[in-house]
Each structure stands twice: as C-alpha cells, then as structure tokens.
Design a protein around this motif. Sequence first.
Motif, PDB file in Angstrom:
ATOM      1  N   ILE A 147      -4.133  -1.969   5.282  1.00  0.00           N
ATOM      2  CA  ILE A 147      -3.395  -2.833   4.362  1.00  0.00           C
ATOM      3  C   ILE A 147      -3.968  -2.708   2.948  1.00  0.00           C
ATOM      4  N   LEU A 148      -5.286  -2.764   2.824  1.00  0.00           N
ATOM      5  CA  LEU A 148      -5.896  -2.660   1.497  1.00  0.00           C
ATOM      6  C   LEU A 148      -5.629  -1.296   0.869  1.00  0.00           C
ATOM      7  N   ASP A 149      -5.640  -0.241   1.684  1.00  0.00           N
ATOM      8  CA  ASP A 149      -5.310   1.077   1.143  1.00  0.00           C
ATOM      9  C   ASP A 149      -3.861   1.118   0.672  1.00  0.00           C
ATOM     10  N   GLY A 150      -2.979   0.407   1.340  1.00  0.00           N
ATOM     11  CA  GLY A 150      -1.599   0.316   0.882  1.00  0.00           C
ATOM     12  C   GLY A 150      -1.495  -0.406  -0.450  1.00  0.00           C
ATOM     13  N   PHE A 151      -2.267  -1.466  -0.623  1.00  0.00           N
ATOM     14  CA  PHE A 151      -2.274  -2.179  -1.907  1.00  0.00           C
ATOM     15  C   PHE A 151      -2.850  -1.295  -3.007  1.00  0.00           C
ATOM     16  N   GLN A 152      -3.713  -0.365  -2.655  1.00  0.00           N
ATOM     17  CA  GLN A 152      -4.347   0.498  -3.639  1.00  0.00           C
ATOM     18  C   GLN A 152      -3.379   1.518  -4.230  1.00  0.00           C
ATOM     19  N   ALA A 153      -2.275   1.803  -3.545  1.00  0.00           N
ATOM     20  CA  ALA A 153      -1.340   2.831  -4.012  1.00  0.00           C
ATOM     21  C   ALA A 153      -1.007   2.621  -5.490  1.00  0.00           C
ATOM     22  N   GLY A 154      -1.259   3.643  -6.292  1.00  0.00           N
ATOM     23  CA  GLY A 154      -0.988   3.590  -7.719  1.00  0.00           C
ATOM     24  C   GLY A 154      -2.107   2.992  -8.548  1.00  0.00           C
ATOM     25  N   LEU A 155      -3.177   2.563  -7.895  1.00  0.00           N
ATOM     26  CA  LEU A 155      -4.308   1.942  -8.578  1.00  0.00           C
ATOM     27  C   LEU A 155      -5.595   2.652  -8.173  1.00  0.00           C
ATOM     28  N   SER A 156      -6.694   2.290  -8.797  1.00  0.00           N
ATOM     29  CA  SER A 156      -7.983   2.847  -8.389  1.00  0.00           C
ATOM     30  C   SER A 156      -8.571   1.984  -7.269  1.00  0.00           C
ATOM     31  N   TRP A 157      -9.345   2.605  -6.399  1.00  0.00           N
ATOM     32  CA  TRP A 157      -9.928   1.871  -5.280  1.00  0.00           C
ATOM     33  C   TRP A 157     -10.892   0.787  -5.771  1.00  0.00           C
ATOM     34  N   THR A 186       2.919  -6.068   4.215  1.00  0.00           N
ATOM     35  CA  THR A 186       1.784  -6.585   4.979  1.00  0.00           C
ATOM     36  C   THR A 186       2.273  -7.459   6.132  1.00  0.00           C
ATOM     37  N   ILE A 187       3.262  -8.291   5.871  1.00  0.00           N
ATOM     38  CA  ILE A 187       3.819  -9.141   6.933  1.00  0.00           C
ATOM     39  C   ILE A 187       4.462  -8.265   8.010  1.00  0.00           C
ATOM     40  N   GLY A 188       5.256  -7.299   7.595  1.00  0.00           N
ATOM     41  CA  GLY A 188       5.873  -6.377   8.553  1.00  0.00           C
ATOM     42  C   GLY A 188       4.850  -5.538   9.294  1.00  0.00           C
ATOM     43  N   ASN A 189       3.791  -5.140   8.597  1.00  0.00           N
ATOM     44  CA  ASN A 189       2.747  -4.341   9.240  1.00  0.00           C
ATOM     45  C   ASN A 189       1.975  -5.167  10.268  1.00  0.00           C
TER      46      ASN A 189
END
Length: 191
Positions: free
Chosen positions: A37-47, A96-99
């Motif tokens: 989930i956190l890696d999904g939130f990272q998409a387009g951003l830096s870790w 995240t809810i669907g995941n």
Amino acid sequence: MGERCGWCGDDPLYVAYHDTEWGVPERDGRALWEKLILDGFQAGLSWITILRKRDNFRAAFEGFEPERIATWDEPEVLRLLGDEGIIRHRGKIEATIGNAQAYLDMGGADAFSGRMWSYVGGAPIVNDFATLAQVPAATPLSTQVSRDLKKAGFRFCGPTIVYAWMQACGLVNDHVIGCPARGPLAPPAQG
C-alpha cells in the motif's frame, strides 16, 4: 567494507531504513500488504516522502488492519482526504480500501505471504549488481506479480511499484555488491 547503496544518500532516516529494513525478508502477510500500500502511495513521489509520513499513514489508516479498512466507505475517504499528514489522493485512498478487500478475498495474512513468497521459491532472489545503474525498474517477474495482483482486484500495483515493493520486502536482494547491508540478507550458500 564497501559503500552502501547510493540511493539513500546521507539523510539519517533514509540511511537507517536502508541499513535495517530495505531488503530484509518480510514474511508477515499483513506487513507485506502495508508495504505494498505504501509503495502504491509512493507512485510519482520519492520514497523518502512516504518514509517521513509513514507514522502518519499508520495512524490515519488505523494500523493498516485490512479487516477494518475493507469496511470503509465515503466518510473514511473524506476523513483521509482532509488529513495533511498523508498523501491526499482519492484514487490511492480508494484503492487501499479495495486492496484490503482483495487481500481478505485472497485469504488474509498467511495466504498473502505464502502466495507472494511462492513467486521467488520461498527465498530471496539475490542479484549481483555492481552499480545502481544496473538495477532494473521492473522485471518480467514483477510484471507477472503485478498482473496476478490486478486479477485478484488490487490497484496501484504496476510492475515498477511491485518491483520496488519486492526489493523493500526482501523478496529480491538488490543491495549492490560491496554494500555492507548486502551480505547479512543473502541466503546461505547451497552446497
């Protein structure tokens, strides 16, 4: 002793993450799900952006308990969209809810862990990259895992996100040759 992987720079939070967490095999299914989930939130951003907000994410998502999150609806989405401590992206919050629902449909922690580790035969894939430039952004395996996750109902889990997640969770050991964190993570030699 060699130099650590250059991607973490000299930020103390990033260095600690590199040295103690990144690439360490994670077997707990709920923790694997949280990291995906956190890696999904990272998409387009830096870790490092996600890392700095990780505690906020954990508080906002009530400990990343899929059983709880799977029941959420619009009121929780609106609450999260108003939380300045996290990345406020409706698509990622709804994913995240669907995941969480997809994770539970897979059978929960043990089933998720077992399935994810089955892709690597139960042991980390140890790559022999000498430089960061040699480390791929995605692989045929991450493409397959991504495809399978999407079939199971997951979102924000493309091949690049999945590969970053596999590296972070130790399914793949991509610490470069000479990195002090590389050795302890590698499986013992067979023979």
